[in-house]
Design a protein around this motif. Sequence first.
Motif, short mmCIF file in Angstrom:
data_model
loop_
_atom_site.label_atom_id
_atom_site.label_comp_id
_atom_site.label_asym_id
_atom_site.label_seq_id
_atom_site.Cartn_x
_atom_site.Cartn_y
_atom_site.Cartn_z
N TRP A 272 -10.73 -2.64 -35.92
CA TRP A 272 -10.88 -2.49 -37.31
C TRP A 272 -12.31 -2.38 -37.93
CZ3 TRP A 272 -12.99 -6.50 -40.02
CH2 TRP A 272 -12.69 -7.71 -39.67
N THR A 285 -7.44 -0.31 -40.59
CA THR A 285 -6.99 -1.65 -39.89
C THR A 285 -6.56 -1.25 -38.69
OG1 THR A 285 -4.71 -0.96 -40.62
CG2 THR A 285 -6.28 -2.38 -42.26
N THR A 287 -3.32 -2.16 -36.72
CA THR A 287 -2.17 -2.87 -36.93
C THR A 287 -1.40 -2.79 -35.54
OG1 THR A 287 -1.46 -0.68 -37.45
CG2 THR A 287 -1.86 -1.90 -39.36
N THR A 325 -3.85 2.46 -42.20
CA THR A 325 -2.94 1.80 -41.45
C THR A 325 -1.88 2.65 -40.68
OG1 THR A 325 -0.93 0.18 -41.31
CG2 THR A 325 -1.16 1.16 -43.66
N SER A 367 -1.32 6.44 -43.73
CA SER A 367 -0.81 6.32 -42.58
C SER A 367 -0.09 7.54 -42.04
CB SER A 367 0.36 5.16 -42.81
OG SER A 367 1.17 5.46 -43.54
#
Length: 468
Positions: A272, A285, A287, A325, A367
């Motif tokens: 990240w 991020t 994830t 994300t 996303s």
Amino acid sequence: MLKPTVGPIIGHTTTNHARIFIRGELQKNLQVFAGLRYRASNTTQWSNALLIKLDESRDLSDVFILNDLQEDTEYEFQTGWFCPMSPVHTVDSVAELPLQWPRELYRLRTRCNKPLQARAYILGSCRYLRLTAGVPILPLLGDRIFTSINQLIEGAQPPISATVMSGDQIYADDLNLIAPDRSYKDILCKYRAAFSQPGIQRLMSGTSTYMILDDHEIEDNWPANADAADAADDELYRNAMAAYELYQVSHSPAYALTTNGQLDHASLEHYWYQFSEGDIEWFVTDTRTRRNLSGDEPRILDEAQEQALCNWLINSAARVKFVVTSVMFFPDRQLNGDDAWQGFAQQRLRLLETVRTHSIKNVVVVSGDVHGSLTSRLSHSEDADFEIHTVVSSPLCNSKLLPYAKASTFVLDQPLVRTAAGDYSHELTSEVISEDNFAHMVVEADHILINYHDRDGKQLQSIAIKLR
């Protein structure tokens, strides 16, 4: 000097700094070197040549670091690789050779720190490129949309600052049930094929590209399908991450620089990272690789990453905060949603409460993953000042074997979560796009405009998000 076999890929770029990835090729066991020179556009004096010895341990790839650049300035550069005949050459000695540079000129623009300036980005994810025996099958299908993105970029105002790819840049598993790619060699082959197609190569050689992985860089729904006791799964993960670090992480901000301004290959602590442009900041991020699926509370982010994200949300003075994300933050899916934030409800609620209780404005979650594109808004029943928006862009190229998402895919008739302090409720603010597409996002002074385009560049819909 020969053209790069992969690249150049313009990566992390700031007001005075840029990272450029290239790959060469092995020839007759000779040493392989890469070179790059640059100058401000409309000037004649080239910089001294930057030279790197390419190593097989890094798949004959590396990253050039350009430092001490001028803010908001267009530069042009030439780059390539070569194999001197003498086996005793070093980086210092090849600098004395009369290099014949490839004729092609590439261009990049450094960032501008002025606040309230309009800025534009390309968003996308999930690019399927089917390979058989290492050869792309119908490669034009997997590359077609990038030609349309390049055409949009050519006339875009404001100019495109960066392309943000939020996962599944390759499909290492490739739905190949007979012989899925698990070896390091095969996964590297997939990256080379995926990133050297003409459309995406042109895009990444002219626009900064930021990437983060999702599951298909490793295996579908990783790590839920992994067997901790299976040595083959451990080997798959090591191979996939080694290739990912070379082709996606190396040119990102995740790597620090040495004291003399070069890439510190030993500095990678996590995948990240953050980057910024003027009064806009991004937190990208991971994830996928720091998940903890055991215990009473499963986590999609490890503790250190969650704390860093919360601290950034609270303390950043950015006018607009984008959180990337790879999997959906909201809305939830009707079926099989536990691979996304839906399966990590307590951690998601902590982030929502952080935004709400600190009255943080203009948080937008970007996303992909679901093979459908949409925008949505989250509000709170007892706090009229709270809102978070999502912008979902997926897929760049779908497989005919995978379904597209539709509005009926998502849970839209009940709150996302109920708490003692009130309900978090969400609503779609767009139609759900069920075809290959990309997003062109423009951040203006008082709103964000998201334009979705199909694979031929035709605009599908336009959504405005008001900034506060």
